[in-house]
Design an enzyme around this catalytic site. Structure first.
Site, PDB file in Angstrom:
ATOM      1  N   LYS A  18       0.569 -17.675  -5.897  1.00  0.00           N
ATOM      2  CA  LYS A  18       1.393 -17.885  -7.098  1.00  0.00           C
ATOM      3  C   LYS A  18       2.646 -17.019  -7.120  1.00  0.00           C
ATOM      4  CE  LYS A  18      -2.528 -16.705  -9.063  1.00  0.00           C
ATOM      5  NZ  LYS A  18      -3.568 -17.033  -8.129  1.00  0.00           N
ATOM      6  N   LYS A  29       0.031 -18.050 -13.808  1.00  0.00           N
ATOM      7  CA  LYS A  29      -0.133 -19.511 -13.692  1.00  0.00           C
ATOM      8  C   LYS A  29       0.674 -20.268 -14.753  1.00  0.00           C
ATOM      9  CE  LYS A  29      -4.531 -19.529 -11.317  1.00  0.00           C
ATOM     10  NZ  LYS A  29      -5.972 -19.317 -11.461  1.00  0.00           N
TER      11      LYS A  29
END
Ligand code: NAP
Length: 358
Positions: free
Chosen positions: A141, A240
Protein backbone atom coordinates in the site's frame (compact mmCIF):
# COMPACT_ATOMS: atom_id res chain seq x y z
CA UNK A 1 6.20 -1.07 -26.07
CA UNK A 2 2.39 -0.50 -26.15
CA UNK A 3 2.16 -0.49 -29.97
CA UNK A 4 4.33 -3.58 -30.15
CA UNK A 5 2.15 -5.37 -27.58
CA UNK A 6 -1.07 -4.44 -29.43
CA UNK A 7 0.45 -5.53 -32.74
CA UNK A 8 1.46 -8.88 -31.27
CA UNK A 9 -1.95 -9.37 -29.64
CA UNK A 10 -3.75 -8.60 -32.92
CA UNK A 11 -1.58 -11.10 -34.75
CA UNK A 12 -2.07 -13.73 -32.02
CA UNK A 13 1.69 -13.77 -31.39
CA UNK A 14 2.64 -14.94 -27.92
CA UNK A 15 4.03 -12.19 -25.68
CA UNK A 16 6.80 -13.14 -23.26
CA UNK A 17 7.20 -11.05 -20.16
CA UNK A 18 10.33 -11.15 -17.98
CA UNK A 19 9.53 -10.66 -14.30
CA UNK A 20 11.67 -9.59 -11.33
CA UNK A 21 10.18 -10.23 -7.89
CA UNK A 22 10.90 -8.08 -4.84
CA UNK A 23 10.08 -9.98 -1.66
CA UNK A 24 9.72 -13.74 -1.43
CA UNK A 25 7.69 -14.05 1.75
CA UNK A 26 4.11 -15.32 2.05
CA UNK A 27 2.77 -13.30 -0.88
CA UNK A 28 5.86 -13.57 -3.11
CA UNK A 29 5.94 -17.34 -2.80
CA UNK A 30 2.16 -17.62 -3.26
CA UNK A 31 2.62 -15.61 -6.47
CA UNK A 32 5.36 -17.96 -7.67
CA UNK A 33 3.08 -20.95 -7.07
CA UNK A 34 0.13 -19.24 -8.76
CA UNK A 35 2.26 -18.39 -11.81
CA UNK A 36 3.31 -22.05 -12.05
CA UNK A 37 -0.33 -23.18 -11.65
CA UNK A 38 -1.55 -20.79 -14.37
CA UNK A 39 1.16 -21.37 -17.02
CA UNK A 40 -1.26 -23.11 -19.40
CA UNK A 41 -4.11 -20.64 -18.87
CA UNK A 42 -1.80 -17.68 -19.51
CA UNK A 43 -0.46 -19.24 -22.69
CA UNK A 44 -3.75 -20.59 -24.07
CA UNK A 45 -6.12 -17.76 -23.12
CA UNK A 46 -3.83 -14.71 -23.14
CA UNK A 47 -0.97 -15.66 -25.51
CA UNK A 48 1.30 -14.88 -22.60
CA UNK A 49 4.43 -16.63 -21.36
CA UNK A 50 6.78 -15.46 -18.64
CA UNK A 51 10.19 -16.00 -17.10
CA UNK A 52 11.13 -14.95 -13.58
CA UNK A 53 14.61 -13.54 -14.15
CA UNK A 54 15.28 -12.40 -10.58
CA UNK A 55 14.12 -12.53 -6.95
CA UNK A 56 15.29 -10.20 -4.17
CA UNK A 57 14.78 -10.61 -0.42
CA UNK A 58 16.09 -8.80 2.64
CA UNK A 59 17.79 -11.61 4.58
CA UNK A 60 17.95 -14.49 2.09
CA UNK A 61 19.95 -12.67 -0.57
CA UNK A 62 18.92 -12.43 -4.20
CA UNK A 63 19.21 -14.39 -7.41
CA UNK A 64 19.31 -13.21 -11.01
CA UNK A 65 19.34 -15.51 -14.01
CA UNK A 66 18.70 -13.76 -17.36
CA UNK A 67 17.57 -17.07 -18.87
CA UNK A 68 14.93 -17.51 -16.16
CA UNK A 69 15.12 -18.98 -12.66
CA UNK A 70 13.74 -22.41 -11.86
CA UNK A 71 10.82 -21.34 -9.60
CA UNK A 72 10.52 -24.77 -7.98
CA UNK A 73 14.19 -24.54 -6.99
CA UNK A 74 13.75 -21.04 -5.54
CA UNK A 75 10.71 -22.16 -3.53
CA UNK A 76 12.57 -25.22 -2.24
CA UNK A 77 15.60 -23.13 -1.26
CA UNK A 78 13.66 -20.51 0.69
CA UNK A 79 11.40 -23.05 2.36
CA UNK A 80 14.46 -25.02 3.48
CA UNK A 81 15.82 -21.79 5.01
CA UNK A 82 18.63 -21.57 2.44
CA UNK A 83 19.70 -18.29 0.81
CA UNK A 84 18.94 -17.61 -2.85
CA UNK A 85 22.52 -16.55 -3.58
CA UNK A 86 23.42 -20.06 -4.74
CA UNK A 87 21.13 -19.55 -7.77
CA UNK A 88 22.56 -16.11 -8.62
CA UNK A 89 24.51 -15.49 -11.83
CA UNK A 90 26.68 -12.38 -12.02
CA UNK A 91 28.36 -10.00 -9.61
CA UNK A 92 27.05 -9.70 -6.05
CA UNK A 93 24.59 -6.81 -5.60
CA UNK A 94 24.70 -4.23 -2.81
CA UNK A 95 20.99 -3.72 -2.21
CA UNK A 96 17.47 -3.87 -3.61
CA UNK A 97 17.83 -0.69 -5.70
CA UNK A 98 20.93 -2.21 -7.35
CA UNK A 99 18.86 -5.35 -8.00
CA UNK A 100 16.08 -3.30 -9.66
CA UNK A 101 18.59 -1.57 -11.92
CA UNK A 102 20.51 -4.77 -12.78
CA UNK A 103 17.87 -7.47 -13.19
CA UNK A 104 16.82 -7.82 -16.85
CA UNK A 105 13.03 -7.57 -16.51
CA UNK A 106 10.04 -5.91 -18.20
CA UNK A 107 7.99 -6.02 -15.01
CA UNK A 108 8.82 -5.72 -11.31
CA UNK A 109 6.34 -7.42 -8.95
CA UNK A 110 6.79 -6.07 -5.44
CA UNK A 111 5.65 -7.67 -2.15
CA UNK A 112 8.07 -6.45 0.50
CA UNK A 113 7.58 -5.02 3.95
CA UNK A 114 5.65 -1.77 4.57
CA UNK A 115 6.30 1.02 7.04
CA UNK A 116 2.74 2.43 7.13
CA UNK A 117 3.93 5.72 8.59
CA UNK A 118 6.34 6.50 5.71
CA UNK A 119 5.46 4.20 2.81
CA UNK A 120 9.12 3.25 2.53
CA UNK A 121 11.21 1.58 1.26
CA UNK A 122 8.70 0.39 -1.36
CA UNK A 123 7.97 3.91 -2.65
CA UNK A 124 11.63 4.29 -3.61
CA UNK A 125 11.55 0.88 -5.31
CA UNK A 126 8.56 2.02 -7.38
CA UNK A 127 10.38 5.25 -8.33
CA UNK A 128 13.49 3.30 -9.37
CA UNK A 129 11.54 0.74 -11.40
CA UNK A 130 9.18 3.14 -13.19
CA UNK A 131 12.02 5.62 -13.77
CA UNK A 132 14.00 2.85 -15.46
CA UNK A 133 11.04 2.10 -17.76
CA UNK A 134 9.90 -1.09 -16.00
CA UNK A 135 6.24 -1.87 -15.39
CA UNK A 136 5.53 -2.03 -11.64
CA UNK A 137 2.92 -4.17 -9.86
CA UNK A 138 2.73 -3.98 -6.08
CA UNK A 139 0.79 -5.58 -3.21
CA UNK A 140 2.24 -2.89 -0.99
CA UNK A 141 0.00 0.00 0.00
CA UNK A 142 2.91 2.35 0.70
CA UNK A 143 3.71 3.57 -2.81
CA UNK A 144 0.03 4.21 -3.57
CA UNK A 145 -0.88 5.89 -0.28
CA UNK A 146 2.16 8.17 -0.25
CA UNK A 147 2.96 8.86 -3.90
CA UNK A 148 0.07 7.82 -6.17
CA UNK A 149 0.02 10.96 -8.33
CA UNK A 150 3.80 11.16 -8.67
CA UNK A 151 4.17 7.46 -9.54
CA UNK A 152 1.25 7.46 -11.98
CA UNK A 153 2.79 10.47 -13.76
CA UNK A 154 6.18 8.72 -13.84
CA UNK A 155 4.56 5.59 -15.31
CA UNK A 156 2.80 7.67 -18.00
CA UNK A 157 6.01 9.55 -18.87
CA UNK A 158 7.87 6.28 -19.33
CA UNK A 159 5.05 4.47 -21.15
CA UNK A 160 4.75 1.71 -18.55
CA UNK A 161 2.06 0.31 -16.26
CA UNK A 162 1.65 0.90 -12.53
CA UNK A 163 -0.97 -1.39 -10.95
CA UNK A 164 -1.78 -2.29 -7.34
CA UNK A 165 -5.06 -4.24 -7.17
CA UNK A 166 -3.93 -6.27 -4.13
CA UNK A 167 -3.37 -3.26 -1.89
CA UNK A 168 -7.01 -3.14 -0.74
CA UNK A 169 -9.09 -6.29 -0.09
CA UNK A 170 -6.39 -8.52 -1.56
CA UNK A 171 -7.32 -9.79 -5.00
CA UNK A 172 -10.97 -8.66 -4.91
CA UNK A 173 -11.33 -6.30 -7.88
CA UNK A 174 -12.10 -3.17 -5.86
CA UNK A 175 -9.77 -0.89 -7.78
CA UNK A 176 -10.48 -2.67 -11.07
CA UNK A 177 -14.20 -1.93 -10.62
CA UNK A 178 -13.38 1.74 -10.09
CA UNK A 179 -11.19 1.80 -13.18
CA UNK A 180 -13.14 -0.46 -15.54
CA UNK A 181 -16.76 -0.33 -14.43
CA UNK A 182 -17.61 2.87 -12.55
CA UNK A 183 -17.36 4.97 -15.70
CA UNK A 184 -18.91 8.45 -15.94
CA UNK A 185 -19.74 8.12 -12.27
CA UNK A 186 -19.01 10.31 -9.27
CA UNK A 187 -18.17 8.31 -6.16
CA UNK A 188 -19.48 10.41 -3.29
CA UNK A 189 -18.66 8.17 -0.39
CA UNK A 190 -16.67 5.01 0.29
CA UNK A 191 -17.18 3.04 3.50
CA UNK A 192 -15.35 -0.14 4.33
CA UNK A 193 -14.29 -2.71 6.89
CA UNK A 194 -10.83 -3.17 5.47
CA UNK A 195 -8.53 -4.45 8.20
CA UNK A 196 -8.62 -8.20 8.91
CA UNK A 197 -6.89 -8.10 12.30
CA UNK A 198 -9.25 -5.60 13.91
CA UNK A 199 -12.29 -7.30 12.43
CA UNK A 200 -11.09 -10.64 13.78
CA UNK A 201 -10.41 -9.11 17.23
CA UNK A 202 -13.86 -7.46 17.34
CA UNK A 203 -15.50 -10.76 16.38
CA UNK A 204 -13.62 -12.58 19.16
CA UNK A 205 -14.60 -9.88 21.70
CA UNK A 206 -18.25 -10.49 20.81
CA UNK A 207 -17.62 -14.20 21.48
CA UNK A 208 -16.30 -13.44 24.97
CA UNK A 209 -12.52 -13.45 24.48
CA UNK A 210 -10.44 -10.81 26.28
CA UNK A 211 -8.64 -8.20 24.14
CA UNK A 212 -5.25 -9.90 24.69
CA UNK A 213 -6.67 -13.35 23.87
CA UNK A 214 -8.25 -11.99 20.70
CA UNK A 215 -4.97 -10.37 19.58
CA UNK A 216 -3.09 -13.60 20.37
CA UNK A 217 -5.63 -15.49 18.23
CA UNK A 218 -5.09 -13.08 15.34
CA UNK A 219 -1.34 -13.63 15.67
CA UNK A 220 -1.86 -17.41 15.63
CA UNK A 221 -3.74 -17.32 12.33
CA UNK A 222 -1.02 -15.06 10.89
CA UNK A 223 -3.01 -11.91 10.04
CA UNK A 224 -1.31 -9.41 12.38
CA UNK A 225 1.34 -7.04 10.99
CA UNK A 226 4.83 -7.41 12.54
CA UNK A 227 3.99 -4.41 14.77
CA UNK A 228 0.40 -5.09 16.04
CA UNK A 229 -0.19 -1.39 16.74
CA UNK A 230 -0.18 -0.87 12.96
CA UNK A 231 -3.49 -2.74 12.84
CA UNK A 232 -4.95 -2.02 16.28
CA UNK A 233 -4.43 1.76 16.11
CA UNK A 234 -5.96 1.93 12.66
CA UNK A 235 -2.84 2.76 10.62
CA UNK A 236 -3.32 -0.08 8.13
CA UNK A 237 -6.99 0.89 7.71
CA UNK A 238 -6.00 4.55 7.25
CA UNK A 239 -3.52 3.66 4.52
CA UNK A 240 -6.20 1.60 2.73
CA UNK A 241 -8.87 4.30 2.79
CA UNK A 242 -6.30 6.77 1.46
CA UNK A 243 -5.58 4.41 -1.45
CA UNK A 244 -9.31 4.20 -2.26
CA UNK A 245 -9.89 7.93 -1.85
CA UNK A 246 -6.90 8.93 -3.98
CA UNK A 247 -7.46 6.41 -6.75
CA UNK A 248 -11.27 6.27 -6.96
CA UNK A 249 -12.30 9.73 -5.72
CA UNK A 250 -9.36 11.72 -7.12
CA UNK A 251 -8.30 12.92 -3.66
CA UNK A 252 -4.72 13.75 -2.71
CA UNK A 253 -4.63 12.55 0.92
CA UNK A 254 -1.83 11.01 2.97
CA UNK A 255 -2.39 8.56 5.86
CA UNK A 256 -1.55 11.33 8.35
CA UNK A 257 -4.58 13.31 7.06
CA UNK A 258 -6.98 10.59 8.21
CA UNK A 259 -8.96 11.26 11.39
CA UNK A 260 -7.97 7.98 13.02
CA UNK A 261 -9.09 6.09 16.13
CA UNK A 262 -8.18 2.42 16.67
CA UNK A 263 -9.90 -0.32 18.64
CA UNK A 264 -7.57 -0.49 21.66
CA UNK A 265 -9.61 -0.22 24.83
CA UNK A 266 -12.79 -1.85 23.48
CA UNK A 267 -13.78 -4.62 25.90
CA UNK A 268 -15.61 -7.87 25.43
CA UNK A 269 -18.40 -6.59 27.73
CA UNK A 270 -18.88 -3.55 25.48
CA UNK A 271 -18.88 -5.58 22.24
CA UNK A 272 -21.39 -8.05 23.69
CA UNK A 273 -23.67 -5.32 25.01
CA UNK A 274 -23.73 -3.65 21.59
CA UNK A 275 -24.54 -7.01 19.97
CA UNK A 276 -27.40 -7.58 22.41
CA UNK A 277 -28.75 -4.17 21.44
CA UNK A 278 -28.94 -5.36 17.79
CA UNK A 279 -25.78 -3.66 16.54
CA UNK A 280 -22.12 -4.55 15.99
CA UNK A 281 -18.94 -2.55 16.53
CA UNK A 282 -16.84 -2.37 13.36
CA UNK A 283 -13.70 -0.42 12.56
CA UNK A 284 -15.17 1.62 9.72
CA UNK A 285 -12.98 3.40 7.16
CA UNK A 286 -14.75 6.24 5.40
CA UNK A 287 -13.96 8.77 2.69
CA UNK A 288 -16.62 11.40 1.93
CA UNK A 289 -16.65 14.13 -0.69
CA UNK A 290 -18.36 17.32 0.42
CA UNK A 291 -18.15 20.59 -1.48
CA UNK A 292 -15.29 19.29 -3.62
CA UNK A 293 -13.07 18.19 -0.71
CA UNK A 294 -12.52 14.59 0.38
CA UNK A 295 -12.18 13.86 4.10
CA UNK A 296 -11.25 10.45 5.47
CA UNK A 297 -11.67 8.77 8.83
CA UNK A 298 -11.11 5.44 10.56
CA UNK A 299 -13.00 4.79 13.78
CA UNK A 300 -14.98 2.13 15.66
CA UNK A 301 -18.66 2.60 14.81
CA UNK A 302 -21.85 0.90 16.05
CA UNK A 303 -23.55 -0.41 12.91
CA UNK A 304 -27.13 -1.70 12.70
CA UNK A 305 -27.37 -5.31 11.54
CA UNK A 306 -29.16 -4.06 8.41
CA UNK A 307 -25.88 -2.46 7.24
CA UNK A 308 -24.00 -4.94 4.96
CA UNK A 309 -20.72 -3.85 6.59
CA UNK A 310 -21.95 -5.23 9.92
CA UNK A 311 -22.19 -8.70 8.39
CA UNK A 312 -18.49 -9.30 7.77
CA UNK A 313 -16.90 -11.33 10.55
CA UNK A 314 -13.49 -12.79 11.34
CA UNK A 315 -10.93 -11.88 8.64
CA UNK A 316 -13.45 -10.97 5.93
CA UNK A 317 -13.64 -7.45 4.57
CA UNK A 318 -16.16 -5.33 2.69
CA UNK A 319 -16.54 -2.02 0.94
CA UNK A 320 -19.59 0.04 -0.04
CA UNK A 321 -19.46 2.68 -2.77
CA UNK A 322 -22.12 5.39 -2.86
CA UNK A 323 -22.24 7.01 -6.28
CA UNK A 324 -24.43 9.32 -8.36
CA UNK A 325 -25.39 6.41 -10.62
CA UNK A 326 -25.38 3.20 -8.58
CA UNK A 327 -26.76 4.22 -5.22
CA UNK A 328 -25.11 1.59 -3.06
CA UNK A 329 -22.70 -1.03 -4.32
CA UNK A 330 -21.15 -3.40 -1.76
CA UNK A 331 -18.40 -5.95 -2.32
CA UNK A 332 -17.57 -8.56 0.34
CA UNK A 333 -14.49 -10.75 0.37
CA UNK A 334 -14.07 -13.81 2.60
CA UNK A 335 -11.41 -16.46 3.22
CA UNK A 336 -8.42 -14.37 2.29
CA UNK A 337 -4.90 -15.77 2.26
CA UNK A 338 -1.62 -14.94 0.49
CA UNK A 339 -2.90 -16.61 -2.69
CA UNK A 340 -5.87 -14.23 -2.90
CA UNK A 341 -3.35 -11.37 -2.70
CA UNK A 342 -1.13 -12.99 -5.32
CA UNK A 343 -4.18 -13.32 -7.58
CA UNK A 344 -4.64 -9.53 -7.68
CA UNK A 345 -1.00 -9.24 -8.77
CA UNK A 346 -1.55 -11.84 -11.49
CA UNK A 347 -4.53 -9.87 -12.82
CA UNK A 348 -2.40 -6.70 -12.88
CA UNK A 349 0.28 -8.58 -14.80
CA UNK A 350 -2.25 -9.82 -17.38
CA UNK A 351 -3.62 -6.30 -17.82
CA UNK A 352 -0.13 -4.95 -18.44
CA UNK A 353 0.63 -7.75 -20.89
CA UNK A 354 -2.58 -6.80 -22.72
CA UNK A 355 -1.27 -3.25 -23.08
CA UNK A 356 -3.58 -1.70 -20.45
CA UNK A 357 -1.33 0.60 -18.50
CA UNK A 358 -3.88 2.80 -16.69
N1 NAP B 1 -0.05 -11.46 3.55
C1 NAP B 1 -1.12 -10.99 2.89
O1 NAP B 1 -2.11 -11.72 2.71
C2 NAP B 1 -1.15 -9.59 2.31
C3 NAP B 1 -2.35 -9.06 1.84
C4 NAP B 1 -2.35 -7.81 1.20
C5 NAP B 1 -1.16 -7.10 1.09
N2 NAP B 1 0.00 -7.62 1.61
C6 NAP B 1 1.23 -6.85 1.48
O2 NAP B 1 2.18 -7.61 0.74
C7 NAP B 1 3.49 -7.32 1.22
C8 NAP B 1 4.19 -8.64 1.56
O3 NAP B 1 3.46 -9.32 2.56
P1 NAP B 1 3.91 -10.77 3.06
O4 NAP B 1 2.78 -11.26 3.91
O5 NAP B 1 4.38 -11.61 1.93
O6 NAP B 1 5.16 -10.38 4.00
P2 NAP B 1 6.36 -11.33 4.45
O7 NAP B 1 5.94 -12.75 4.48
O8 NAP B 1 6.93 -10.70 5.66
O9 NAP B 1 7.43 -11.19 3.25
C9 NAP B 1 8.08 -9.99 2.98
C10 NAP B 1 9.20 -10.29 2.01
O10 NAP B 1 9.83 -9.06 1.65
C11 NAP B 1 11.22 -9.21 1.83
N3 NAP B 1 11.79 -7.90 2.10
C12 NAP B 1 11.60 -7.08 3.17
N4 NAP B 1 12.31 -5.96 3.03
C13 NAP B 1 12.94 -6.06 1.82
C14 NAP B 1 13.82 -5.24 1.10
N5 NAP B 1 14.20 -4.08 1.60
N6 NAP B 1 14.26 -5.66 -0.12
C15 NAP B 1 13.88 -6.86 -0.62
N7 NAP B 1 13.05 -7.69 0.02
C16 NAP B 1 12.60 -7.30 1.23
C17 NAP B 1 11.39 -10.19 2.98
O11 NAP B 1 12.68 -10.72 2.96
P3 NAP B 1 13.11 -11.89 4.00
O12 NAP B 1 12.50 -13.13 3.42
O13 NAP B 1 14.56 -11.90 3.94
O14 NAP B 1 12.54 -11.50 5.34
C18 NAP B 1 10.29 -11.19 2.59
O15 NAP B 1 10.77 -12.06 1.60
C19 NAP B 1 3.32 -6.36 2.41
O16 NAP B 1 3.50 -5.04 1.98
C20 NAP B 1 1.89 -6.58 2.84
O17 NAP B 1 1.33 -5.42 3.46
C21 NAP B 1 0.03 -8.84 2.20
Amino acid sequence: MLNEVLFRLEKGITVRIDIAMLGYGKVGRALARLLLRKVDVLRDQYDLTFRVTGIATRSRGCAINPAGLDLDATLAAVEAGDPLDGLHQGDPLDDTIAFIKTCPADLIMEATWLNPRTGQPATDYARAALGAGRHFVTANKGPVAFAYRELSALARQNGVGFFFESTVMDGAPVLGIGREALLATTVRRIRGVLNSTTNYVLTRLEEGASFDEAVAGAREIGVVEADPSTDLEGWDAAVKIVVLANVIMGADLRPGDVDRTGITGITSAEARAVLQAGERIKLVCEAVCTEGAVRASVRPVRLPLSDPLSQVSQTSSAVTFETDTLHHLTMIEGNTDPTTTAYGMLVDMINIARGRYT
